[in-house]
Design a protein around this motif. Structure first.
Motif, PDB file in Angstrom:
ATOM      1  N   SER A  77      38.655  60.385  52.645  1.00 38.91           N
ATOM      2  CA  SER A  77      36.555  60.196  52.036  1.00 38.91           C
ATOM      3  C   SER A  77      36.798  61.332  50.717  1.00 38.91           C
ATOM      4  O   SER A  77      37.562  62.245  50.260  1.00 38.91           O
ATOM      5  CB  SER A  77      35.389  60.706  52.972  1.00 38.91           C
ATOM      6  N   ALA A  78      36.686  60.496  49.678  1.00 38.51           N
ATOM      7  CA  ALA A  78      36.397  60.980  48.546  1.00 38.51           C
ATOM      8  C   ALA A  78      35.831  61.182  47.341  1.00 38.51           C
ATOM      9  O   ALA A  78      34.822  59.586  47.077  1.00 38.51           O
ATOM     10  CB  ALA A  78      37.897  61.007  48.220  1.00 38.51           C
ATOM     11  N   GLU A  79      34.466  62.135  46.721  1.00 38.50           N
ATOM     12  CA  GLU A  79      34.117  61.507  45.885  1.00 38.50           C
ATOM     13  C   GLU A  79      35.717  60.644  44.760  1.00 38.50           C
ATOM     14  O   GLU A  79      36.792  60.873  44.426  1.00 38.50           O
ATOM     15  CB  GLU A  79      33.988  61.913  44.782  1.00 38.50           C
ATOM     16  N   THR A  80      34.390  59.369  43.415  1.00 35.79           N
ATOM     17  CA  THR A  80      35.847  58.762  42.831  1.00 35.79           C
ATOM     18  C   THR A  80      34.668  58.774  41.424  1.00 35.79           C
ATOM     19  O   THR A  80      33.521  58.460  41.648  1.00 35.79           O
ATOM     20  CB  THR A  80      35.726  57.214  43.046  1.00 35.79           C
ATOM     21  N   VAL A  81      35.761  58.163  40.509  1.00 32.85           N
ATOM     22  CA  VAL A  81      35.305  57.696  39.220  1.00 32.85           C
ATOM     23  C   VAL A  81      36.357  57.134  38.506  1.00 32.85           C
ATOM     24  O   VAL A  81      37.797  57.116  38.734  1.00 32.85           O
ATOM     25  CB  VAL A  81      34.913  58.950  38.381  1.00 32.85           C
ATOM     26  N   VAL A  82      36.142  55.824  38.155  1.00 31.14           N
ATOM     27  CA  VAL A  82      37.076  54.674  37.652  1.00 31.14           C
ATOM     28  C   VAL A  82      36.658  54.170  36.161  1.00 31.14           C
ATOM     29  O   VAL A  82      35.153  53.590  36.116  1.00 31.14           O
ATOM     30  CB  VAL A  82      37.247  53.205  39.026  1.00 31.14           C
ATOM     31  N   LEU A  83      37.431  53.979  35.441  1.00 36.84           N
ATOM     32  CA  LEU A  83      37.501  54.569  33.727  1.00 36.84           C
ATOM     33  C   LEU A  83      38.025  52.413  33.735  1.00 36.84           C
ATOM     34  O   LEU A  83      39.169  52.866  34.149  1.00 36.84           O
ATOM     35  CB  LEU A  83      37.732  55.025  32.876  1.00 36.84           C
ATOM     36  N   GLY A  84      37.777  51.771  32.382  1.00 43.29           N
ATOM     37  CA  GLY A  84      38.325  50.735  32.531  1.00 43.29           C
ATOM     38  C   GLY A  84      37.025  49.734  33.238  1.00 43.29           C
ATOM     39  O   GLY A  84      37.234  49.169  35.148  1.00 43.29           O
ATOM     40  N   ALA A  85      36.736  48.076  32.281  1.00 40.72           N
ATOM     41  CA  ALA A  85      36.597  47.133  32.894  1.00 40.72           C
ATOM     42  C   ALA A  85      37.020  46.187  33.696  1.00 40.72           C
ATOM     43  O   ALA A  85      38.870  46.477  33.729  1.00 40.72           O
ATOM     44  CB  ALA A  85      36.924  46.420  31.127  1.00 40.72           C
ATOM     45  N   ASN A  86      36.606  46.386  35.121  1.00 40.48           N
ATOM     46  CA  ASN A  86      37.502  45.748  36.202  1.00 40.48           C
ATOM     47  C   ASN A  86      38.667  45.976  36.464  1.00 40.48           C
ATOM     48  O   ASN A  86      39.439  45.357  36.888  1.00 40.48           O
ATOM     49  CB  ASN A  86      37.558  44.109  35.561  1.00 40.48           C
ATOM     50  N   LYS A  87      38.840  47.821  36.466  1.00 33.90           N
ATOM     51  CA  LYS A  87      40.328  48.474  36.975  1.00 33.90           C
ATOM     52  C   LYS A  87      39.888  48.339  38.673  1.00 33.90           C
ATOM     53  O   LYS A  87      38.788  49.419  38.828  1.00 33.90           O
ATOM     54  CB  LYS A  87      40.231  49.274  36.087  1.00 33.90           C
ATOM     55  N   ARG A  88      40.397  48.568  39.373  1.00 30.56           N
ATOM     56  CA  ARG A  88      40.317  49.198  40.766  1.00 30.56           C
ATOM     57  C   ARG A  88      41.596  50.369  41.152  1.00 30.56           C
ATOM     58  O   ARG A  88      42.636  50.449  40.560  1.00 30.56           O
ATOM     59  CB  ARG A  88      40.879  47.635  41.567  1.00 30.56           C
ATOM     60  N   LEU A  89      40.757  51.095  41.540  1.00 28.57           N
ATOM     61  CA  LEU A  89      41.606  52.215  42.694  1.00 28.57           C
ATOM     62  C   LEU A  89      41.898  52.283  43.368  1.00 28.57           C
ATOM     63  O   LEU A  89      40.995  51.367  45.106  1.00 28.57           O
ATOM     64  CB  LEU A  89      41.145  53.541  42.268  1.00 28.57           C
ATOM     65  N   PHE A  90      43.244  52.014  43.777  1.00 26.45           N
ATOM     66  CA  PHE A  90      44.042  51.626  45.425  1.00 26.45           C
ATOM     67  C   PHE A  90      44.235  52.595  46.063  1.00 26.45           C
ATOM     68  O   PHE A  90      44.984  53.964  45.842  1.00 26.45           O
ATOM     69  CB  PHE A  90      45.014  50.993  45.448  1.00 26.45           C
ATOM     70  N   VAL A  91      44.801  53.105  47.640  1.00 25.35           N
ATOM     71  CA  VAL A  91      44.457  54.295  47.823  1.00 25.35           C
ATOM     72  C   VAL A  91      45.020  53.781  49.049  1.00 25.35           C
ATOM     73  O   VAL A  91      44.820  52.545  49.755  1.00 25.35           O
ATOM     74  CB  VAL A  91      43.011  54.976  48.621  1.00 25.35           C
ATOM     75  N   ARG A  92      45.958  54.305  50.626  1.00 23.47           N
ATOM     76  CA  ARG A  92      46.911  54.015  51.395  1.00 23.47           C
ATOM     77  C   ARG A  92      47.119  55.381  51.967  1.00 23.47           C
ATOM     78  O   ARG A  92      47.166  55.961  51.653  1.00 23.47           O
ATOM     79  CB  ARG A  92      48.054  53.266  51.606  1.00 23.47           C
ATOM     80  N   ALA A  93      47.219  54.982  53.136  1.00 19.21           N
ATOM     81  CA  ALA A  93      47.494  56.850  54.096  1.00 19.21           C
ATOM     82  C   ALA A  93      49.224  56.162  54.694  1.00 19.21           C
ATOM     83  O   ALA A  93      49.416  55.209  55.410  1.00 19.21           O
ATOM     84  CB  ALA A  93      46.617  56.972  54.879  1.00 19.21           C
ATOM     85  N   LEU A  94      49.969  57.280  54.893  1.00 21.27           N
ATOM     86  CA  LEU A  94      51.065  57.274  55.608  1.00 21.27           C
ATOM     87  C   LEU A  94      51.227  58.206  56.484  1.00 21.27           C
ATOM     88  O   LEU A  94      50.883  59.336  56.416  1.00 21.27           O
ATOM     89  CB  LEU A  94      52.286  57.555  54.653  1.00 21.27           C
ATOM     90  N   VAL A  95      52.109  58.106  57.506  1.00 19.28           N
ATOM     91  CA  VAL A  95      52.942  59.161  58.310  1.00 19.28           C
ATOM     92  C   VAL A  95      53.804  59.315  58.660  1.00 19.28           C
ATOM     93  O   VAL A  95      54.609  58.312  58.451  1.00 19.28           O
ATOM     94  CB  VAL A  95      52.361  58.629  59.992  1.00 19.28           C
TER      95      VAL A  95
END
Length: 907
Positions: A278-296
């Motif tokens: 879980s996290a606070e987020t801010v995304v700058l840029g028109a129609n831009k997406r921030l992706f996250v993935r988890a690894l073990v």
């Protein structure tokens, strides 16, 4: 009691003086690395002729002690009539049998969920507070069974603010200490759907209370609905929280590590794991997406990646991932992120956590992940199962189910995406909005729950979530459903019990919440000239000393709560009455609708309103309205106590409905909704009266007495909320557990146990009904010892043994009359609290003067064999409210100095 119903504080004898002592030590809380913000401590008649029940043969006492491998003298049959005192349980060489250790509750899950709505536009809580204040109905108590216990606190809720740039902050407190990270921007701007964030801490062994707090930017109104509090703790929880501070940012369009969120964890043989972020987020840029993935261990979890955030507004997001197959041993979870080319992604405060399951330990934990692929959409308003998010599991008795949905969701320009949980057990209309109009395609999460599910053993049960669209198209992408299922605790410490002012008998009241920290009390002495013997008006020094001196009401609450709760003096002021005694006490001719009506509903209502309005000249009432809702909530903002001169003591708690128009009493622009009052001319000798009344007003507790009607179940002087005049009775065991002021203990095996005086040990033994029923019934045992001049109070209560409480929480069950009592007799006793908390006495005594506790010489307390008055013997039994045998038996009561010993046998 409120609504003008008379409380039990009638004129009576004086209370003896008391000594002074320090309170119990506070439980320690350790915050995960990175959190350095620590909040400062907050300033009868029986049914005749009933036949005697047949008595059954029972086990030898030697069976009870077999687990201790001790040779004892066999007892052929448990006695059912009063018997000579039991000798101490024998041990080798004639000594006492070593006591079996009572256990703390075992489990990793505690849930408190308050959906509280059926329509999408109702049920919101609001705040305008610019300082952190508690979110109503968002606190819970839990018990850690070891020192250094990891704790993950996940708070979920629908949230929005009144301003496009207004921010709503949230933080978690554990025993009054800020959990990590210090706080987060839960949401910014207009309504967008559910939010979720996980806070972390480490705690020591014992009882703890979690509270969620919130604030908003100046000039902004914040709203929350459907609050869900999920507590995960114990050896199966692992977490990392980086220090609060500067944001981290990425502009790369390939996956790179998220700074500071690596979580080492251990998987037992045959076990599995779930990874959360879980996290606070801010995304700058028109129609831009921030992706996250988890690894073990470098291998991606499922789903492979998610669109974590897509908007420039700062807010929290959360996602739970399923791990690949893992061998037994140590592993490491890490997280990576990227941003669409040309954009900038920011993470603020963030947490990562892992929970593991030991397949051999009972319970169930799993995560169901829908296959990654194209998003799915619906415009249908008919409920339908979310594809790929269902499970078939076997439930334990009294199952408690936590189902956490997380995934990519989107509301179209007019569409609202609603979701609900479907499980076996009681039906529910709980609905949560995950996204609505104009919502970006990004990740949201919410924890659903279901409690008290009883199914036949080994029955496979389906669990799934359903969704629907309201007003337009909605969509969903990658998604998961994290299930945690355990046997629920009885009583449920995390859930506020519906006993007291929040019960069915008081539908406009509130539930009994966990209560730690301090509450403010404003005391107003109404100087009313009265005729003898009511002509002595208490002085400010006398009232102040009685309420806040060395031996006082405030000291009492500090000691009874084990140092976890206190009252703060917001002022003791006095005001001369504007009318005569006769006007206040003989007002009928002026009541509403009568020829001489003066606008007040009665003389007493007039004097309550009068003294509050007089105080406005000296008190800034508006300054106490910390949440800015225009109402002074007595349970968390300011309680008003009115002192009235009178020769005999009495007390009442009232709704302040004083005006014939129905309008509230408003001072300094805020409503004073309720008051407590204390009639006295000798404050130092009867401060237990305002203690009782403020327990109504601030804590939401109910009366536990029945005027002019005695049963064998009568509470008497064994609780502050009973007939405790001229005593300093502690609260009963059930209310202490509900308030977070006592630690529950359990008897894990048949054997001998020792239970110390509750005012010193703070411990209560629980005998739950956990194999059938409704999951809301139990017996509670506490050792009580009467005395004079005890520093920890509980004086002159007439008890020196084990008090057995029968707790029957559900309204349907507590309407059933106790044994030897007719339905008509029981129906005459009002009050959910009085019905739900019953004392079992060694002998059934309708005069109310018999023994109320089990001592040396009392007969064994079996789970059947009850005999009512009029039969050959008179005895009680451990029977459930429906008359069935409980399966619990208590034998061999004996003294062990300040503690009490007895043996527990479960059928």
């Amino acid at each position: 009691m409120r609504h003008g119903t008379r409380c039990d504080k009638h004129p009576g004898a004086a209370t003896p003086a008391h000594d002074i002592a320090t309170g119990f030590p506070q439980s320690r809380v350790r915050i995960s690395p990175g959190s350095v913000s620590v909040r400062a401590p907050r300033v009868g008649v029986r049914e005749r002729g009933e036949p005697m029940n047949p008595l059954r043969s029972v086990r030898s006492l030697s069976l009870v002690l077999a687990a201790a491998a001790l040779a004892v003298t066999a007892v052929a049959q448990r006695h059912v009539a009063p018997a000579p005192p039991h000798n101490p349980l024998p041990g080798p060489g004639g000594g006492k049998v070593p006591q079996t250790a009572l256990a703390l509750p075992h489990g990793t899950l505690d849930l408190r969920v308050e959906p509280a709505q059926t329509a999408a536009n109702s049920g919101f809580l609001t705040t305008e507070s610019n300082a952190f204040v508690n979110v109503p109905r968002a606190s819970a108590t839990f018990v850690a069974d070891a020192d250094e216990t990891p704790l993950a606190v996940t708070f979920s809720a629908e949230a929005y603010t009144s301003s496009a740039v207004g921010r709503l902050f949230v933080r978690a407190l554990v025993d009054g200490v800020v959990a990590a990270p210090a706080d987060v921007v839960f949401t910014e701007g207009g309504f967008q759907g559910a939010r979720s964030f996980t806070f972390t801490a480490k705690v020591d062994r014992g009882v703890h209370t979690v509270e969620i707090q919130w604030l908003v930017d100046p000039g902004v109104t914040g709203s929350l609905r459907s609050e869900a509090l999920e507590l995960r703790h114990g050896a199966k929880v692992w977490h990392t929280t980086p220090p609060s501070g500067p944001d981290v940012q990425t502009t790369t369009s390939s996956f790179v590590p998220v700074p500071g969120v690596s979580v080492p964890f251990f998987v037992p043989a045959g076990g599995r794991a779930m990874v959360g972020f879980s996290a606070e987020t801010v995304v700058l840029g028109a129609n831009k997406r921030l992706f996250v993935r988890a690894l073990v261990d470098g291998v991606p979890c499922a789903p492979g990646d998610v669109v974590f955030a897509g908007r420039s507004a700062r807010q929290v997001h959360a996602m739970r991932f399923g791990t690949p197959a893992l061998a037994a041993g140590w592993h490491t979870a890490t997280f990576q992120w990227l941003i669409d080319a040309g954009g900038a992604g920011t993470l603020g405060d963030r947490t990562a956590w892992v929970t593991t399951e030991d397949a051999s330990a009972g319970g169930h934990e799993s995560i169901v992940v829908a296959p990654s692929g194209p998003s799915i959409s619906t415009a249908s308003s008919t409920w339908a199962a979310v594809p790929g998010l269902s499970a078939l599991v076997a439930l334990p008795p009294n199952a408690e189910i936590a189902a956490a949905f997380s995934g990519e969701v989107q509301g179209g320009s007019a569409g609202v995406l609603e979701m609900r949980l479907v499980t076996p057990g009681p039906t529910t209309s709980d609905v949560v909005v995950l996204a609505q109009g104009g919502f970006s395609f990004e990740t949201q999460s919410f924890t659903f729950d279901r409690k008290h599910v009883f199914l036949p053993t080994a029955t496979l049960s389906g669990i799934w979530v359903e969704w629907r669209a309201v007003g337009g198209l909605v969509s969903m992408g990658d998604r998961s459903l994290h299930l945690t299922i355990e046997r629920g605790l009885v009583p449920d410490l995390a859930e506020a019990p519906a006993i007291g002012r929040g019960s069915q008998d008081s539908p406009d009241g509130r539930l009994v919440e966990a209560a730690i920290g301090t509450r403010k009390v404003l005391t107003l002495i109404h100087r009313i000239p009265r005729v003898a013997p009511n002509d002595v008006i208490p002085t400010i020094p006398a009232v102040t000393d009685a309420l806040y001196g060395a031996d006082s009401m405030a000291d009492y609450f500090a000691k009874v709560s084990g140092g976890r709760f206190g009252l703060v003096n917001a002022g003791v002021l006095e005001y001369d009455a504007l009318k005569s005694e006769g006007h206040y006490w003989n007002h009928d001719a002026f009541d509403c609708g009568k020829p001489l009506a003066d606008g007040y509903t009665g003389g007493h209502a007039e004097r309550w309103a009068e003294v509050v309005q007089l105080a406005a000249a000296d008190v800034d009432f508006a300054s106490y309205d910390t949440d800015g809702d225009g109402i002074l909530q007595p349970e968390r903002e300011l309680a008003v106590l009115i002192v009235v001169p009178q020769g005999g003591t009495a007390g009442f708690t009232r709704d302040l409905n004083a005006l014939c128009t129905g309008a509230p009493i408003v001072v300094d622009g805020v409503v004073v909704p309720a008051i407590s009052e204390w009639f006295t001319n000798a404050p130092d000798v009867n401060w237990e009266v305002p203690a009782h009344e403020l327990a109504h007003l601030i804590l939401g507790l109910t009366d536990l007495y029945a005027n002019n009607f005695n049963f064998d179940t009568e509470v008497g002087s064994l609780s502050l909320m009973g007939d405790n005049l001229s005593t300093t009775s502690h609260l009963d065991a059930f209310h202490k557990l509900a308030l977070g002021w006592a630690t529950p203990r359990y008897a894990p095996v048949d054997g001998p146990y020792e239970l110390g005086d509750v005012k010193e040990s703070g411990e209560v033994l629980v005998l739950p009904r956990d194999a059938d029923g409704d999951g809301m019934e139990c017996f509670l045992l506490e050792t009580r010892r009467t005395n004079f001049d005890h520093a920890l109070y509980d004086e002159v209560i007439g008890a020196n043994g084990v008090v057995v409480w029968h707790v029957v929480e559900s309204a349907a069950q507590n309407s059933m009359p106790p044994g030897c009592t007719t339905l008509a007799e029981w129906a005459s006793v009002s009050g959910n609290g009085r019905r739900a908390l019953r004392v079992l006495r060694p002998g059934i005594d309708y005069a109310g003067g018999g023994a109320s506790d089990w001592t040396s010489g009392s007969y064994d307390l079996l789970d059947d064999g009850r005999s009512c008055p009029g039969a050959m013997v008179v005895r009680n039994a451990l029977e459930w409210a429906d008359g069935s045998a409980s399966g619990w038996n208590l034998i061999g009561f004996a003294d062990a100095g300040p503690a009490k010993t007895f043996a527990v046998v479960r059928d």
